[in-house]
Structures are given as structure tokens and as C-alpha cells.
Design a protein around this motif. Sequence first.
Motif, mmCIF file in Angstrom:
data_model
loop_
_atom_site.group_PDB
_atom_site.id
_atom_site.type_symbol
_atom_site.label_atom_id
_atom_site.label_comp_id
_atom_site.label_asym_id
_atom_site.label_seq_id
_atom_site.Cartn_x
_atom_site.Cartn_y
_atom_site.Cartn_z
ATOM 1 N N ASN A 32 0.831 -1.213 0.000
ATOM 2 C CA ASN A 32 0.000 0.000 0.000
ATOM 3 C C ASN A 32 0.859 1.255 0.000
ATOM 4 O OD1 ASN A 32 -2.397 -1.404 -0.068
ATOM 5 N ND2 ASN A 32 -2.725 -1.307 2.136
ATOM 6 N N GLU A 33 1.916 1.272 0.783
ATOM 7 C CA GLU A 33 2.810 2.434 0.815
ATOM 8 C C GLU A 33 3.463 2.638 -0.548
ATOM 9 O OE1 GLU A 33 5.628 1.983 3.966
ATOM 10 O OE2 GLU A 33 4.092 1.965 5.516
ATOM 11 N N ARG A 34 3.903 1.552 -1.165
ATOM 12 C CA ARG A 34 4.534 1.635 -2.478
ATOM 13 C C ARG A 34 3.546 2.169 -3.514
ATOM 14 N NH1 ARG A 34 5.842 -3.628 -3.420
ATOM 15 N NH2 ARG A 34 7.386 -3.409 -1.785
ATOM 16 N N THR A 35 2.294 1.717 -3.436
ATOM 17 C CA THR A 35 1.266 2.182 -4.364
ATOM 18 C C THR A 35 1.015 3.674 -4.197
ATOM 19 O OG1 THR A 35 0.228 0.011 -4.348
ATOM 20 C CG2 THR A 35 -1.127 1.841 -5.091
ATOM 21 N N LEU A 38 3.919 5.581 -5.729
ATOM 22 C CA LEU A 38 3.865 5.538 -7.191
ATOM 23 C C LEU A 38 2.767 6.446 -7.736
ATOM 24 C CD1 LEU A 38 4.496 1.759 -7.851
ATOM 25 C CD2 LEU A 38 6.019 3.655 -8.398
ATOM 26 N N LYS A 39 1.632 6.520 -7.057
ATOM 27 C CA LYS A 39 0.559 7.426 -7.480
ATOM 28 C C LYS A 39 1.016 8.873 -7.374
ATOM 29 C CE LYS A 39 -3.472 4.576 -6.550
ATOM 30 N NZ LYS A 39 -4.687 4.396 -5.747
ATOM 31 N N GLU A 40 1.712 9.206 -6.291
ATOM 32 C CA GLU A 40 2.215 10.567 -6.116
ATOM 33 C C GLU A 40 3.224 10.917 -7.210
ATOM 34 O OE1 GLU A 40 4.728 13.128 -2.816
ATOM 35 O OE2 GLU A 40 3.617 11.356 -2.174
ATOM 36 N N ASP A 46 2.707 13.766 -14.413
ATOM 37 C CA ASP A 46 1.633 14.295 -15.251
ATOM 38 C C ASP A 46 1.627 15.817 -15.215
ATOM 39 O OD1 ASP A 46 0.741 11.828 -16.074
ATOM 40 O OD2 ASP A 46 -0.840 11.680 -14.546
ATOM 41 N N GLY A 47 1.866 16.391 -14.046
ATOM 42 C CA GLY A 47 1.951 17.845 -13.919
ATOM 43 C C GLY A 47 3.100 18.415 -14.729
#
Length: 55
Positions: A32-35, A38-40, A46-47
Motif C-alpha cells: 500500500n505504501e509503495r502504491t 507511485l501514485k504521487e 503528469d503535472g
Amino acid sequence: MNTFIALIPLLIFLAFWIFIIWFVITLVKSSNERTMLLKEISRKLDGLQNNNKIG
């Protein structure tokens, strides 16, 4: 003393399952922490990509 010796296999069995449960919980938390990281990173990339298209 004989009853304690008879309980040793049961204690080993319980310790084994406690270790397995601990390992699975730790693995899920780590995943969960890795996910989240990766989302961040994906949002930041993307920014940056959107800023480069404008500029």
C-alpha cells in the motif's frame, strides 16, 4: 512437566501461524505504501508533462 512437553508442538504450530499472519500484514502495508508513492510520482510527472505542453 509432561503436559508442557505435550504442548510444545501446539505452541510451535501457533507461532508459525502468528508469523505467517504478521508477514502477510506487513507485506500488504508495504504494498500500500509503495502504491501511494507511485501514485504521487505519477501525479507529479503528469503535472510536469502538462506544463511542458503549455510552455
